[in-house]
Design a protein around this motif. Structure first.
Motif, mmCIF file in Angstrom:
data_model
loop_
_atom_site.group_PDB
_atom_site.id
_atom_site.type_symbol
_atom_site.label_atom_id
_atom_site.label_comp_id
_atom_site.label_asym_id
_atom_site.label_seq_id
_atom_site.Cartn_x
_atom_site.Cartn_y
_atom_site.Cartn_z
ATOM 1 N N MET A 1 0.815 -1.174 0.000
ATOM 2 C CA MET A 1 0.000 0.000 0.000
ATOM 3 C C MET A 1 0.875 1.260 0.000
ATOM 4 S SD MET A 1 -3.525 0.710 0.985
ATOM 5 C CE MET A 1 -4.221 1.068 2.539
ATOM 6 N N VAL A 2 1.945 1.265 0.738
ATOM 7 C CA VAL A 2 2.841 2.417 0.779
ATOM 8 C C VAL A 2 3.503 2.614 -0.576
ATOM 9 C CG1 VAL A 2 4.929 3.359 1.819
ATOM 10 C CG2 VAL A 2 3.248 2.229 3.247
ATOM 11 N N PHE A 3 3.923 1.517 -1.188
ATOM 12 C CA PHE A 3 4.564 1.591 -2.498
ATOM 13 C C PHE A 3 3.604 2.191 -3.520
ATOM 14 C CE2 PHE A 3 6.008 -0.139 -6.544
ATOM 15 C CZ PHE A 3 7.339 0.216 -6.500
ATOM 16 N N HIS A 4 2.373 1.747 -3.508
ATOM 17 C CA HIS A 4 1.360 2.267 -4.423
ATOM 18 C C HIS A 4 1.171 3.765 -4.203
ATOM 19 C CE1 HIS A 4 -2.541 3.197 -6.102
ATOM 20 N NE2 HIS A 4 -2.490 2.080 -6.794
ATOM 21 N N SER A 5 1.129 4.185 -2.970
ATOM 22 C CA SER A 5 0.973 5.600 -2.637
ATOM 23 C C SER A 5 2.150 6.427 -3.167
ATOM 24 C CB SER A 5 0.847 5.766 -1.126
ATOM 25 O OG SER A 5 0.749 7.123 -0.791
ATOM 26 N N LEU A 6 3.365 5.900 -3.029
ATOM 27 C CA LEU A 6 4.538 6.599 -3.552
ATOM 28 C C LEU A 6 4.473 6.736 -5.069
ATOM 29 C CD1 LEU A 6 7.368 4.949 -1.431
ATOM 30 C CD2 LEU A 6 6.578 7.314 -1.288
ATOM 31 N N MET A 7 4.070 5.677 -5.745
ATOM 32 C CA MET A 7 3.977 5.705 -7.201
ATOM 33 C C MET A 7 2.907 6.694 -7.670
ATOM 34 S SD MET A 7 6.302 3.788 -8.393
ATOM 35 C CE MET A 7 5.844 3.451 -10.069
ATOM 36 N N GLU A 8 1.774 6.691 -7.031
ATOM 37 C CA GLU A 8 0.694 7.588 -7.431
ATOM 38 C C GLU A 8 1.052 9.045 -7.139
ATOM 39 O OE1 GLU A 8 -2.068 6.912 -9.212
ATOM 40 O OE2 GLU A 8 -1.178 4.921 -9.388
ATOM 41 N N THR A 9 1.752 9.299 -6.046
ATOM 42 C CA THR A 9 2.200 10.653 -5.733
ATOM 43 C C THR A 9 3.194 11.130 -6.780
ATOM 44 O OG1 THR A 9 1.875 10.284 -3.367
ATOM 45 C CG2 THR A 9 3.304 12.105 -3.986
ATOM 46 N N ALA A 10 4.092 10.254 -7.192
ATOM 47 C CA ALA A 10 5.060 10.605 -8.229
ATOM 48 C C ALA A 10 4.348 10.935 -9.531
ATOM 49 C CB ALA A 10 6.055 9.469 -8.436
ATOM 50 N N LYS A 11 3.420 10.075 -9.944
ATOM 51 C CA LYS A 11 2.698 10.315 -11.194
ATOM 52 C C LYS A 11 1.888 11.603 -11.136
ATOM 53 C CE LYS A 11 0.431 6.485 -11.796
ATOM 54 N NZ LYS A 11 -0.303 5.317 -12.309
ATOM 55 N N ALA A 12 1.246 11.860 -10.017
ATOM 56 C CA ALA A 12 0.424 13.063 -9.870
ATOM 57 C C ALA A 12 1.251 14.336 -9.948
ATOM 58 C CB ALA A 12 -0.338 13.014 -8.550
ATOM 59 N N ASN A 13 2.534 14.228 -9.657
ATOM 60 C CA ASN A 13 3.411 15.400 -9.680
ATOM 61 C C ASN A 13 4.323 15.428 -10.900
ATOM 62 O OD1 ASN A 13 3.039 17.007 -7.066
ATOM 63 N ND2 ASN A 13 2.963 14.871 -6.437
ATOM 64 N N GLY A 14 4.014 14.605 -11.891
ATOM 65 C CA GLY A 14 4.758 14.625 -13.140
ATOM 66 C C GLY A 14 6.106 13.943 -13.100
ATOM 67 N N ALA A 15 6.362 13.175 -12.076
ATOM 68 C CA ALA A 15 7.637 12.459 -11.960
ATOM 69 C C ALA A 15 7.478 11.046 -12.506
ATOM 70 C CB ALA A 15 8.082 12.403 -10.505
ATOM 71 N N ASP A 16 8.563 10.491 -12.989
ATOM 72 C CA ASP A 16 8.571 9.108 -13.463
ATOM 73 C C ASP A 16 8.700 8.206 -12.241
ATOM 74 O OD1 ASP A 16 9.746 6.534 -14.302
ATOM 75 O OD2 ASP A 16 9.761 7.464 -16.283
ATOM 76 N N GLY A 17 7.773 7.267 -12.093
ATOM 77 C CA GLY A 17 7.750 6.398 -10.920
ATOM 78 C C GLY A 17 9.024 5.602 -10.736
ATOM 79 N N TYR A 18 9.573 5.097 -11.844
ATOM 80 C CA TYR A 18 10.810 4.323 -11.771
ATOM 81 C C TYR A 18 11.940 5.156 -11.182
ATOM 82 C CZ TYR A 18 15.164 2.174 -13.324
ATOM 83 O OH TYR A 18 16.426 1.650 -13.362
ATOM 84 N N TRP A 19 12.134 6.354 -11.708
ATOM 85 C CA TRP A 19 13.238 7.201 -11.237
ATOM 86 C C TRP A 19 13.006 7.701 -9.822
ATOM 87 C CZ3 TRP A 19 17.698 6.783 -13.214
ATOM 88 C CH2 TRP A 19 17.840 6.385 -14.533
ATOM 89 N N TYR A 20 11.746 7.928 -9.459
ATOM 90 C CA TYR A 20 11.456 8.393 -8.110
ATOM 91 C C TYR A 20 11.791 7.316 -7.076
ATOM 92 C CZ TYR A 20 9.062 10.279 -4.075
ATOM 93 O OH TYR A 20 8.776 10.732 -2.815
ATOM 94 N N ILE A 21 11.362 6.080 -7.318
ATOM 95 C CA ILE A 21 11.659 4.993 -6.383
ATOM 96 C C ILE A 21 13.162 4.749 -6.327
ATOM 97 C CG2 ILE A 21 11.333 2.520 -5.940
ATOM 98 C CD1 ILE A 21 8.880 4.312 -5.294
ATOM 99 N N ARG A 22 13.810 4.798 -7.471
ATOM 100 C CA ARG A 22 15.263 4.613 -7.504
ATOM 101 C C ARG A 22 15.966 5.707 -6.693
ATOM 102 N NH1 ARG A 22 18.952 3.085 -12.692
ATOM 103 N NH2 ARG A 22 20.927 3.439 -11.671
ATOM 104 N N TYR A 23 15.498 6.938 -6.832
ATOM 105 C CA TYR A 23 16.050 8.062 -6.063
ATOM 106 C C TYR A 23 15.896 7.812 -4.562
ATOM 107 C CZ TYR A 23 16.214 12.802 -4.086
ATOM 108 O OH TYR A 23 16.497 13.915 -3.330
ATOM 109 N N LEU A 24 14.729 7.367 -4.155
ATOM 110 C CA LEU A 24 14.509 7.100 -2.726
ATOM 111 C C LEU A 24 15.434 6.003 -2.211
ATOM 112 C CD1 LEU A 24 10.624 7.279 -2.461
ATOM 113 C CD2 LEU A 24 12.296 9.006 -1.762
ATOM 114 N N PHE A 25 15.599 4.923 -2.994
ATOM 115 C CA PHE A 25 16.479 3.829 -2.574
ATOM 116 C C PHE A 25 17.940 4.246 -2.511
ATOM 117 C CE2 PHE A 25 13.267 0.462 -4.042
ATOM 118 C CZ PHE A 25 12.806 0.278 -2.758
ATOM 119 N N GLU A 26 18.342 5.199 -3.313
ATOM 120 C CA GLU A 26 19.726 5.668 -3.283
ATOM 121 C C GLU A 26 19.947 6.747 -2.221
ATOM 122 O OE1 GLU A 26 21.025 6.864 -7.167
ATOM 123 O OE2 GLU A 26 20.547 4.918 -8.039
#
Length: 86
Positions: A1-26
């Motif tokens: 559920m948290v992962f889904h929320s992060l992805m949807e927040t990224a998409k809603a703000n015009g960010a690419d979900g893949y790069w956003y999650i990768r950024y968080l992990f780094e």
């Protein structure tokens, strides 16, 4: 559920979900021991830090969505197309 929320927040703000999650992990592992949580503003998909990260790294990896340049679309394997293994 948290992962889904992060992805949807990224998409809603015009960010690419893949790069956003990768950024968080780094970014986050180096900050976990800090008591001051002021760095959290840099983890939002609308932050300048994230936007700079995405712009700087986007060209390093071939697009995982770039199917338009393929001569033929990838086909989904079917059971009938498999060779019989005895």
């Amino acid at each position: 559920m948290v992962f889904h929320s992060l992805m949807e927040t990224a998409k809603a703000n015009g960010a690419d979900g893949y790069w956003y999650i990768r950024y968080l992990f780094e970014f986050l592992p180096s900050k976990l021991d800090e008591k001051d949580r002021s760095f959290l503003s840099a983890t939002t998909p609308w932050s300048e830090e994230y936007k700079a990260y995405e712009a700087a790294n986007r060209h390093k990896v071939e697009s995982y969505r770039d199917y338009d340049n393929l001569a033929e679309k990838p086909k989904t394997p079917r059971k009938k197309d498999r060779a019989n293994i005895a």
